[in-house]
Design a protein around this motif. Structure first.
Motif, short mmCIF file in Angstrom:
data_model
loop_
_atom_site.label_atom_id
_atom_site.label_comp_id
_atom_site.label_asym_id
_atom_site.label_seq_id
_atom_site.Cartn_x
_atom_site.Cartn_y
_atom_site.Cartn_z
N VAL A 25 -81.19 23.79 -64.88
CA VAL A 25 -82.49 24.62 -65.02
C VAL A 25 -81.96 26.10 -65.33
CG1 VAL A 25 -84.19 25.77 -63.69
CG2 VAL A 25 -83.82 23.45 -63.29
N PRO A 26 -82.86 26.50 -66.30
CA PRO A 26 -82.16 27.91 -66.97
C PRO A 26 -82.41 28.87 -65.68
CG PRO A 26 -84.14 27.13 -68.04
CD PRO A 26 -83.94 26.08 -67.33
N PRO A 27 -81.59 29.96 -65.67
CA PRO A 27 -81.47 30.90 -64.65
C PRO A 27 -82.85 31.61 -64.74
CG PRO A 27 -80.02 31.46 -66.35
CD PRO A 27 -80.54 30.12 -66.65
N ALA A 28 -83.33 32.43 -63.65
CA ALA A 28 -84.35 33.07 -63.42
C ALA A 28 -84.17 34.30 -64.42
CB ALA A 28 -84.63 33.60 -62.01
N PRO A 29 -85.11 34.85 -65.13
CA PRO A 29 -85.17 36.09 -65.82
C PRO A 29 -84.87 37.23 -64.79
CG PRO A 29 -87.26 35.11 -66.02
CD PRO A 29 -86.35 34.21 -65.29
N ARG B 28 -82.90 31.55 -56.75
CA ARG B 28 -81.64 31.28 -56.59
C ARG B 28 -81.14 29.71 -56.56
NH1 ARG B 28 -80.23 35.54 -52.94
NH2 ARG B 28 -80.55 37.55 -54.24
N PRO B 29 -80.11 29.16 -56.59
CA PRO B 29 -79.71 28.04 -56.46
C PRO B 29 -80.16 27.19 -55.29
CG PRO B 29 -77.83 29.23 -57.36
CD PRO B 29 -79.16 30.02 -56.87
N TRP B 30 -80.23 27.82 -54.17
CA TRP B 30 -80.74 26.87 -53.01
C TRP B 30 -82.11 26.76 -53.24
CZ3 TRP B 30 -84.33 29.81 -50.02
CH2 TRP B 30 -84.22 31.17 -50.05
N GLY B 31 -83.06 27.23 -54.21
CA GLY B 31 -84.36 26.99 -54.57
C GLY B 31 -84.17 25.45 -55.24
N LEU B 32 -83.15 24.90 -55.68
CA LEU B 32 -83.22 23.70 -56.36
C LEU B 32 -82.33 22.70 -55.70
CD1 LEU B 32 -81.98 25.45 -59.69
CD2 LEU B 32 -84.24 24.64 -59.11
N VAL B 33 -81.31 23.12 -54.81
CA VAL B 33 -80.63 22.03 -54.04
C VAL B 33 -80.64 22.96 -52.65
CG1 VAL B 33 -78.44 20.92 -53.40
CG2 VAL B 33 -79.35 21.18 -55.90
N ALA B 34 -81.00 22.05 -51.67
CA ALA B 34 -81.00 22.60 -50.16
C ALA B 34 -79.66 22.95 -49.98
CB ALA B 34 -81.63 21.64 -49.25
N ARG C 263 -89.68 27.22 -65.40
CA ARG C 263 -88.15 26.87 -65.52
C ARG C 263 -87.87 25.45 -64.99
NH1 ARG C 263 -84.93 29.12 -62.52
NH2 ARG C 263 -86.30 30.28 -61.14
N THR C 264 -88.52 24.97 -63.97
CA THR C 264 -88.22 23.58 -63.28
C THR C 264 -88.96 22.62 -63.82
OG1 THR C 264 -89.67 24.08 -61.62
CG2 THR C 264 -87.53 24.92 -61.10
N LEU C 265 -90.27 22.69 -64.07
CA LEU C 265 -90.91 21.56 -64.73
C LEU C 265 -90.62 21.32 -66.06
CD1 LEU C 265 -94.36 22.30 -63.14
CD2 LEU C 265 -92.51 20.83 -62.39
N ARG C 266 -90.10 22.43 -67.04
CA ARG C 266 -89.81 22.23 -68.30
C ARG C 266 -88.86 20.93 -68.54
NH1 ARG C 266 -86.96 27.01 -71.18
NH2 ARG C 266 -88.94 27.81 -70.82
N ARG C 267 -87.92 20.76 -67.42
CA ARG C 267 -86.71 19.79 -67.77
C ARG C 267 -87.42 18.50 -67.65
NH1 ARG C 267 -84.06 18.88 -62.33
NH2 ARG C 267 -85.68 19.11 -60.82
N ARG C 268 -88.50 18.34 -67.35
CA ARG C 268 -89.07 16.80 -67.11
C ARG C 268 -89.64 16.30 -68.56
NH1 ARG C 268 -92.31 16.18 -61.51
NH2 ARG C 268 -90.44 16.23 -60.35
N ARG C 269 -89.82 17.38 -69.47
CA ARG C 269 -90.41 16.71 -70.75
C ARG C 269 -89.51 15.88 -71.49
NH1 ARG C 269 -92.80 22.76 -72.45
NH2 ARG C 269 -93.87 22.92 -70.45
#
Length: 194
Positions: A25-29, A100-106, A188-194
């Motif tokens: 996932v691209p980093p947060a701006p 932050r990364p912990w919003g992607l992997v607990a 950022r997170t839903l973009r990778r599903r396309r």
């Protein structure tokens, strides 16, 4: 989980399981990181004011309102004020997970969820719902609820009213900040599903 591994000497030891990598996932701006930090800070002034009130610091209430609170502070009123402040700060802290990364992997230390990937909608839906509710409450407070409460005869007046207003005013920004950060997280997170 760990698995049993036998080394070259024939002794067994436990090897830690590989931590799943965060999804690509691209980093947060920068603006989103700053907005998430600002959202966290919006709850601090009111929390400090509420805790002081809970411990019996005179904050300007008088008459029957003062008497109703004074008999429970310190006491269960103190516990209520501290718990409410901690809850608000904890919920605001979750905004940082959206950048932050912990919003992607607990994080591993979280029971039952540690090390698992977080499904984007599991974060997006409650965050957007919270943003809508907080924005509505903040708008309602600005459009009349706050002025009505301060007009009550037992409410704080003068300097005490100004301090209380300055403590609670940042909460108005919490909902919009959370909404902006959530929309960026969704982008950022839903973009990778396309």
């Amino acid at each position: 989980m760990s698995k049993l591994v036998i080394n070259a000497r024939g002794t067994a030891h436990r090897a830690a399981a590989a931590t799943p990598a965060a999804p690509a996932v691209p980093p947060a701006p920068r603006w989103a990181r700053l907005a998430a930090k600002a959202a966290l800070l919006t709850t601090v002034p009111s929390g400090l004011w509420r805790i002081a009130f809970g411990f019996g610091v005179p904050v300007g209430f008088t008459g029957a309102t003062y008497a109703a609170y004074a008999e429970h502070q310190p006491g269960w009123g103190t516990v209520y004020c501290v718990v409410l402040s901690a809850l608000a700060e904890s919920l605001a802290f979750l905004t940082l997970g959206l950048v932050r990364p912990w919003g992607l992997v607990a994080p591993r230390w979280i029971p039952l969820l540690g090390g698992r990937r977080i499904r984007p909608l599991a974060a997006i839906v409650p965050a957007l719902l919270g943003s809508v509710i907080l924005t509505y409450l903040g708008t309602a407070a600005l459009l009349g609820g706050w002025a009505h409460n301060l007009a009550e005869p037992d409410s704080p007046h003068g300097l005490a009213a100004a301090v209380m207003t300055l403590a609670y005013l940042p909460l108005v920004a919490w909902g919009p900040l959370l909404g902006a950060v959530t929309l960026d997280y969704a982008r950022r997170t839903l973009r990778r599903r396309r």
